[in-house]
Design an enzyme around this catalytic site. Structure first.
Site, PDB file in Angstrom:
ATOM      1  N   HIS A 175      -2.397   3.097  -7.609  1.00 61.12           N
ATOM      2  CA  HIS A 175      -2.581   2.831  -6.186  1.00 61.12           C
ATOM      3  C   HIS A 175      -1.553   3.640  -5.391  1.00 61.12           C
ATOM      4  CE1 HIS A 175      -3.048   1.019  -2.391  1.00 61.12           C
ATOM      5  NE2 HIS A 175      -1.977   0.258  -2.441  1.00 61.12           N
ATOM      6  N   ASN A 232      -2.296   5.191   2.566  1.00 59.20           N
ATOM      7  CA  ASN A 232      -2.634   4.062   1.695  1.00 59.20           C
ATOM      8  C   ASN A 232      -4.033   3.590   2.096  1.00 59.20           C
ATOM      9  OD1 ASN A 232      -2.965   1.507   0.594  1.00 59.20           O
ATOM     10  ND2 ASN A 232      -0.840   0.888   0.928  1.00 59.20           N
ATOM     11  N   CYS A 283      -5.481  -4.330  -2.537  1.00 57.29           N
ATOM     12  CA  CYS A 283      -5.394  -2.989  -3.131  1.00 57.29           C
ATOM     13  C   CYS A 283      -5.793  -2.985  -4.607  1.00 57.29           C
ATOM     14  CB  CYS A 283      -3.990  -2.436  -2.971  1.00 57.29           C
ATOM     15  SG  CYS A 283      -3.440  -2.500  -1.262  1.00 57.29           S
TER      16      CYS A 283
HETATM   17  O1  UT7 Z   1      -0.639  -1.438  -0.559  1.00 58.20           O
HETATM   18  C1  UT7 Z   1       0.505  -2.222  -0.479  1.00 58.20           C
HETATM   19  C2  UT7 Z   1       0.940  -2.285   0.933  1.00 58.20           C
HETATM   20  N1  UT7 Z   1       2.199  -1.944   1.404  1.00 58.20           N
HETATM   21  C3  UT7 Z   1       3.178  -1.165   0.866  1.00 58.20           C
HETATM   22  O2  UT7 Z   1       3.149  -0.684  -0.211  1.00 58.20           O
HETATM   23  C4  UT7 Z   1       4.358  -0.933   1.758  1.00 58.20           C
HETATM   24  C5  UT7 Z   1       5.668  -0.960   1.043  1.00 58.20           C
HETATM   25  N2  UT7 Z   1       6.742  -0.670   1.951  1.00 58.20           N
HETATM   26  C6  UT7 Z   1       7.028   0.576   2.408  1.00 58.20           C
HETATM   27  O3  UT7 Z   1       6.355   1.521   2.044  1.00 58.20           O
HETATM   28  C7  UT7 Z   1       8.223   0.767   3.292  1.00 58.20           C
HETATM   29  O4  UT7 Z   1       8.925  -0.448   3.394  1.00 58.20           O
HETATM   30  C8  UT7 Z   1       7.868   1.263   4.737  1.00 58.20           C
HETATM   31  C9  UT7 Z   1       7.359   2.697   4.653  1.00 58.20           C
HETATM   32  C10 UT7 Z   1       6.798   0.384   5.352  1.00 58.20           C
HETATM   33  C11 UT7 Z   1       9.097   1.246   5.624  1.00 58.20           C
HETATM   34  O5  UT7 Z   1      10.108   2.050   5.055  1.00 58.20           O
HETATM   35  P1  UT7 Z   1      11.586   1.484   4.891  1.00 58.20           P
HETATM   36  O6  UT7 Z   1      12.380   2.585   4.307  1.00 58.20           O
HETATM   37  O7  UT7 Z   1      11.489   0.201   4.100  1.00 58.20           O
HETATM   38  O8  UT7 Z   1      12.019   1.230   6.369  1.00 58.20           O
HETATM   39  P2  UT7 Z   1      12.581  -0.103   7.035  1.00 58.20           P
HETATM   40  O9  UT7 Z   1      11.479  -1.074   7.274  1.00 58.20           O
HETATM   41  O10 UT7 Z   1      13.788  -0.549   6.262  1.00 58.20           O
HETATM   42  O11 UT7 Z   1      13.081   0.427   8.438  1.00 58.20           O
HETATM   43  C12 UT7 Z   1      14.183   1.343   8.543  1.00 58.20           C
HETATM   44  C13 UT7 Z   1      14.276   1.798   9.975  1.00 58.20           C
HETATM   45  C14 UT7 Z   1      14.214   0.644  10.982  1.00 58.20           C
HETATM   46  O12 UT7 Z   1      15.047   0.983  12.056  1.00 58.20           O
HETATM   47  P3  UT7 Z   1      16.489   0.263  12.216  1.00 58.20           P
HETATM   48  O13 UT7 Z   1      16.185  -1.197  12.314  1.00 58.20           O
HETATM   49  O14 UT7 Z   1      17.244   0.619  10.977  1.00 58.20           O
HETATM   50  O15 UT7 Z   1      17.023   0.869  13.464  1.00 58.20           O
HETATM   51  C15 UT7 Z   1      12.787   0.673  11.461  1.00 58.20           C
HETATM   52  O16 UT7 Z   1      12.634   0.159  12.759  1.00 58.20           O
HETATM   53  O17 UT7 Z   1      13.171   2.643  10.275  1.00 58.20           O
HETATM   54  C16 UT7 Z   1      12.502   2.157  11.437  1.00 58.20           C
HETATM   55  N3  UT7 Z   1      11.099   2.494  11.335  1.00 58.20           N
HETATM   56  C17 UT7 Z   1      10.582   3.631  11.786  1.00 58.20           C
HETATM   57  N4  UT7 Z   1      11.146   4.697  12.382  1.00 58.20           N
HETATM   58  C18 UT7 Z   1      10.338   5.722  12.703  1.00 58.20           C
HETATM   59  C19 UT7 Z   1      10.105   1.736  10.798  1.00 58.20           C
HETATM   60  N5  UT7 Z   1       8.927   2.404  10.883  1.00 58.20           N
HETATM   61  C20 UT7 Z   1       9.208   3.575  11.505  1.00 58.20           C
HETATM   62  C21 UT7 Z   1       8.414   4.683  11.870  1.00 58.20           C
HETATM   63  N6  UT7 Z   1       9.029   5.739  12.461  1.00 58.20           N
HETATM   64  N7  UT7 Z   1       7.073   4.727  11.630  1.00 58.20           N
END
Ligand code: UT7
Length: 349
Positions: free
Chosen positions: A276, A306, A135
């Protein structure tokens, strides 16, 4: 004085006083996104997810997706974006001395996207090379092009950031696939006698101790210890979202602070924070930390997701075409990504 990052070095630098005999101006900007849209409603049909979850956790409403049937990829998007930047700058492609493309999703590894892009726009035998900094590709590119021009090696350089992220998504993985889209952003940089213009402070860093939080495996040997390699994961982006999120929130803010310190500026002195677009919550954390008004930190993630190396140049182009980026202003470009890498570029426009 703010404590410097343990790795802070010459990679965090303000321009030495009196050194540049040549300034650098942004002569024109361009961008390109595919027509095909991938909305949150589309994901609701494909996966166990919801518009509400995606908007709340990321700020994203839709993304753009290359259509391979139309031959669209990172090479074609980059070519279009650079052509538009040249038109906007009213500069003939034959005047380019260099073409730099930041991408981790090139059409092929050899030749580089930049070689094909240079040929497609008509840049003759201009130097051409790709930067693989995830990125950070566009922001690294701005710093490199600025240095090449200030050193007198080149006068006119096209910088492009572009990724075809939808080609490396696993559309059964709801944690990753909802985030990414395809885009290219470009700027044409040119030497000017006004030495006050160009990069006034910058940072370029990498730390591979966190590489396994964001990687694109090409063979089963590429997986980090503890991960089970499968054929399905090959050439599909693997990400530890929470780890990258924590890294990003801290790094973004610290990077902005260190760059401001290098230039002897305060947060309010900067006119535009062109960052970004990885997650609206990460951007909001930086805006709050520095008390910035909304109009100073541009956000378009809701429309594109993104787009990796494409995002910063795409933001710049939208601001540029809206007439919001003007000569004499200060603009701070900031990015972080796989590697892990992070970089800033503070410009006197
Ligand atoms: O360019 C650089 C690249 N990457 C980034 O910048 C990504 C940085 N990270 C993020 O933006 C966030 O971590 C995410 C958007 C990817 C995820 O958000 P989060 O608030 O960190 O969610 P999480 O991974 O802690 O997951 C929370 C819950 C989980 O369920 P349980 O285990 O609590 O039951 C996930 O399974 O949300 C669930 N979950 C979803 N639910 C519905 C994860 N993805 C999804 C989804 N829809 N798409």
């Amino acid at each position: 004085m703010t404590a410097r990052h343990p790795h802070a070095s010459r990679a965090d630098a303000a321009m030495p006083p009196g050194a540049p005999a040549i300034g650098v101006r942004i002569a024109g900007c361009g961008s390109a996104v595919p027509d095909t849209r991938l909305t949150n409603a589309d994901f609701e049909r494909m996966l166990d997810t919801s518009d509400e979850w995606i908007v709340q956790r990321t700020g994203i409403r839709e993304r753009r997706r290359c259509d391979p049937a139309k031959g669209e990829n990172s090479r074609t998007l980059s070519t279009l974006a650079l052509r538009r930047a040249l038109e906007n700058a009213r500069i003939d492609a034959g005047e380019l001395d260099g073409v730099i493309v930041g991408t981790v999703t090139p059409e092929m590894l050899c030749p580089s996207n930049s070689c094909r892009v240079a040929a497609a726009v008509g840049a003759g035998t201009a130097a051409a090379f790709d930067i693989s900094a995830a990125c950070c590709g566009f922001v690294y590119g701005l710093n490199i092009a600025n240095a090449l021009i200030r050193s007198g090696s080149m006068r006119t350089v096209g910088v492009v950031g572009c990724d075809h992220m939808t080609s490396v998504m696993d559309y059964t993985d709801r944690r990753v696939s909802i985030l990414f889209g395809d885009a290219a952003g470009a700027a044409v940089l040119r030497a000017t006698d006004d030495t006050s213009r160009g990069v006034v402070a910058h940072a370029m860093h990498a730390d591979a101790t966190g590489w396994a939080d964001l990687y694109l495996p090409r063979s089963k040997a590429d997986f980090p210890p503890g991960e089970t390699p499968t054929d399905e994961k090959l050439n599909r982006l693997q990400m530890n979202g929470q780890a990258v999120f924590k890294f990003a929130v801290k790094t973004f803010g610290d990077l902005i602070q260190r760059t401001l310190d290098s230039a002897g500026l305060k947060a309010e002195d900067v006119d535009h924070y062109i960052c970004h677009q990885s997650n609206a919550r990460i951007l909001e954390a930086s805006r709050e930390r520095f008390g910035l008004p909304e109009e100073k930190l541009y956000v378009n993630i809701q429309n594109y997701g993104n787009t990796s190396a494409g995002s910063v140049g795409l933001c710049l182009d939208e601001l540029w075409r809206a007439g919001r980026v003007r000569e004499g202003q200060l603009a701070l470009f900031v990015a972080f990504g796989g590697g892990l890498t992070w970089s800033s570029s503070l410009w006197r426009i």
